[in-house]
Design a protein around this motif. Structure first.
Motif, short mmCIF file in Angstrom:
data_model
loop_
_atom_site.label_atom_id
_atom_site.label_comp_id
_atom_site.label_asym_id
_atom_site.label_seq_id
_atom_site.Cartn_x
_atom_site.Cartn_y
_atom_site.Cartn_z
N ALA A 1 27.84 25.65 33.60
CA ALA A 1 27.13 24.48 34.12
C ALA A 1 27.17 24.46 35.64
CB ALA A 1 27.77 23.21 33.58
N CYS A 2 26.05 24.09 36.26
CA CYS A 2 26.04 23.85 37.70
C CYS A 2 26.45 22.39 37.93
CB CYS A 2 24.68 24.16 38.31
SG CYS A 2 23.45 22.87 38.08
N LEU A 3 26.58 22.00 39.18
CA LEU A 3 27.00 20.61 39.44
C LEU A 3 25.95 19.62 38.94
CD1 LEU A 3 29.05 18.66 40.67
CD2 LEU A 3 27.86 18.92 42.85
N ALA A 4 24.67 19.99 39.11
CA ALA A 4 23.60 19.09 38.64
C ALA A 4 23.62 18.97 37.11
CB ALA A 4 22.24 19.58 39.15
N CYS A 5 24.04 20.03 36.42
CA CYS A 5 24.17 19.94 34.95
C CYS A 5 25.14 18.82 34.57
CB CYS A 5 24.72 21.24 34.36
SG CYS A 5 23.59 22.63 34.33
N LEU A 6 26.26 18.74 35.32
CA LEU A 6 27.27 17.73 34.99
C LEU A 6 26.73 16.32 35.18
CD1 LEU A 6 30.74 18.78 36.47
CD2 LEU A 6 29.71 19.39 34.29
N GLY B 1 16.98 21.53 30.83
CA GLY B 1 16.18 20.68 31.72
C GLY B 1 16.75 20.58 33.13
N CYS B 2 17.93 21.17 33.37
CA CYS B 2 18.53 21.09 34.71
C CYS B 2 17.80 22.03 35.67
CB CYS B 2 20.01 21.45 34.63
SG CYS B 2 20.81 21.37 36.24
N ILE B 3 17.87 21.71 36.97
CA ILE B 3 17.18 22.55 37.98
C ILE B 3 17.67 23.99 37.95
CG2 ILE B 3 16.45 20.87 39.72
CD1 ILE B 3 19.10 21.61 41.23
N CYS B 4 18.92 24.22 37.58
CA CYS B 4 19.46 25.58 37.65
C CYS B 4 18.77 26.53 36.67
CB CYS B 4 20.97 25.59 37.45
SG CYS B 4 21.49 25.04 35.82
N LEU B 5 18.11 25.97 35.65
CA LEU B 5 17.39 26.81 34.69
C LEU B 5 15.92 26.98 35.07
CD1 LEU B 5 19.02 25.38 31.45
CD2 LEU B 5 19.30 27.69 32.36
ZN LIG Z 1 22.42 22.99 36.12
#
Ligand SMILES: [Zn+2]
Length: 504
Positions: free
Chosen positions: A336-341, A485-489
């Motif tokens: 997970a990235c920080l935005a995922c959390l 749906g997170c930006i990292c994907l």
């Molecule tokens: Zn993410």
């Protein structure tokens, strides 16, 4: 609320800290206690620190941080040790609370013993390399110097004192955890190699960052450059839990970045100060050039913005209602990235967030329970019962069942449990809660920027202690996968990330 000591109703003249109202917000919020009751319960409390005649570096740091934290809450301290240490520790306590009183003795069960001393003490923190420990019988160990473990041990000891004083809750279960791996075996220990963490944007100089800086300042082998970002000034209310904050800093409304730079003035870590938020800094510089962001701001939006700025590594420190933790995110990997959390749209996350809020669980704990269908533990049930204001026995039937069932049955009203109206005051984290989050954040920064340590570190993204009103957990790590749906994907994000870092 169970009150361990003290009566009520009499006119009190106590050496309460000048920022006592903030102390009350923190404690009253956690324990549902009235201001008068809290004042009264502190009236006869004496807490102590008993230090050996000569302290190792680890032991000195533990004594120093324990004194720092105790002085922010308790009006009467007993400190024993060599004349030199005694004077330094007392001077520190007075700088924090000029009204503090020093007494000759404190009950052994409320006294922290450090090093070789025959003074009666019931709580014995120690550090050995990356291992942070808490014992309940005299113990002194001489291991590798490590301010992260020494700082964490002080937090464990002060948390135990807090539970004893305010909850009459005594633990005698030894605590032993490696801040390198969050495991318990000797394999989980190595020295603390010297190193340079490069250029780091330190976003937010709040309570968590304060103790991260406290720890980094004591890591003699650490080099690097911090860009300290915070537009605010130190106020009296901050002193309740800012371990770098002294009474005079609030009197003179010093900038928060200024106290950060003061702490690191003798270290090999350079500090650049900017009275800006992370967003303002990024606007001004058209993005960020630093590979690393270390963040402990008080809002979700800035944390999500941090990930969008394409750092290689983000280290995050946080406190929740009763929880604390740190997380570490390497943008290139599968975790997970920080935005995922902090992803807002995820269906499961919004459900778990609601359940977390309603039942008093941390978002991380609730998410883990929800996603894995891990059975609710006794601790989860007691947290939920306390939050809802019901007897834990009323919820006992849900222990061992999934979180979704407790939430549907109790909160959505499928089960006939009468919930009292819980009227809580604003909740501010406790001093030792924020301090430990900062120590963990600093440790993750050092581990994440040192290849040797990064190889040995835990694989999980998140480390957390879910409820500081109970002893530290036996399992600290929480695995987290990427959030759909997170930006990292997002492909554009991934391309922008590669463009930014591939040539460096
Ligand atoms: Zn993410």
């Amino acid at each position: 609320m169970p009150v361990y000591l003290g009566g009520r109703g009499e006119a009190l003249k106590l050496a309460l800290a000048p920022f006592f109202d903030r102390v009350y917000s923190a404690i009253g919020g956690h324990l549902s206690v009235g201001r008068e009751d809290l004042t009264a319960s502190l009236k006869d409390v004496r807490v102590g620190l008993a230090c050996g005649a000569t302290l190792s570096e680890n032991e000195w740091w533990t004594a120093e941080l324990a004194t720092n934290l105790l002085a922010r809450l308790y009006p009467s301290l007993s400190i024993n040790g060599s004349q030199k240490d005694l004077e330094r520790l007392r001077r520190l306590a007075v700088r924090i609370n000029p009204a503090i009183e020093f007494c000759n003795t404190a009950p052994a069960e409320l006294t922290i013993g450090i090093g070789h001393t025959t003074s009666p003490a019931g709580i014995w923190p120690s550090a050995n390399g990356w291992f942070s420990r808490l014992w309940f019988a005299p113990k002194s160990e001489h291991g590798a110097t490590n301010p992260y473990a020494a700082g964490a041990s002080a937090c464990f000891a002060v948390a135990e004192i807090f539970r004893r004083v305010f909850l009459n809750r005594f633990s005698d279960a030894e605590v032993s955890v490696s801040l390198l791996t969050f495991g318990k075996t000797e394999r989980d220990n190595v020295g603390l190699p010297e190193g340079d963490f490069g250029e780091v944007l330190l976003a937010g100089i709040g309570a968590v960052a304060n103790s991260a800086l406290w720890t980094l300042a004591r890591d003699a082998g650490r080099r690097g450059r911090l860009i300290a970002l915070d537009p605010e000034h130190v106020e009296a209310s901050n002193l309740q839990r800012y371990v770098l904050g002294l009474f005079k800093d609030a009197e003179h409304t010093k900038p928060k970045t200024w106290i950060a730079a003061r702490e690191l003035r003798y270290s090999a870590i350079k500090v650049e100060k900017a009275a800006l938020s992370l967003e303002e800094y990024a606007d001004k510089h058209n993005g960020i050039a630093c590979p690393t962001i270390c963040i402990s701001v008080d809002n979700v939006e800035t944390r999500r913005a941090a990930q969008a700025l394409l750092p290689r590594l983000v280290v995050n420190g946080w406190t929740g209602d009763l929880a604390l933790g740190a997380s570490s995110h390497h943008s290139s990997d599968e975790r997970a990235c920080l935005a995922c959390l902090y992803h807002p749209q995820g269906r499961s996350l919004s459900q778990t967030e609601q359940a977390a809020r309603a039942l008093g669980l941390t978002p991380e704990r609730a998410a883990a329970l929800w996603v894995t269908r891990t059975p609710l533990s006794q601790q989860d049930i007691s947290t939920a019962a306390r939050t809802l204001g019901v007897d834990p026995a009323e919820l006992a039937g849900w222990q061992g069942r999934p979180l979704g069932e407790l939430y549907t049955d109790v909160i959505c009203g499928a089960a006939p449990i009468r919930l009292p109206v819980v009227n809580r005051v604003e909740t501010v984290p406790l001093a030792h809660q924020s301090a430990l989050a900062g120590v963990l954040m600093a440790a993750e920064l050092v581990k994440g920027t040192n290849p040797e340590l990064a190889d040995l570190s835990q694989r999980e993204t998140l480390v957390t202690w879910g409820d500081v009103l109970f002893p530290p957990p036996s399992v600290w790590v929480v695995p987290r996968a990427k959030e759909p749906g997170c930006i990292c994907l997002d492909e554009d994000y991934q391309i922008a990330f590669r463009d930014k870092w591939s040539h460096k």
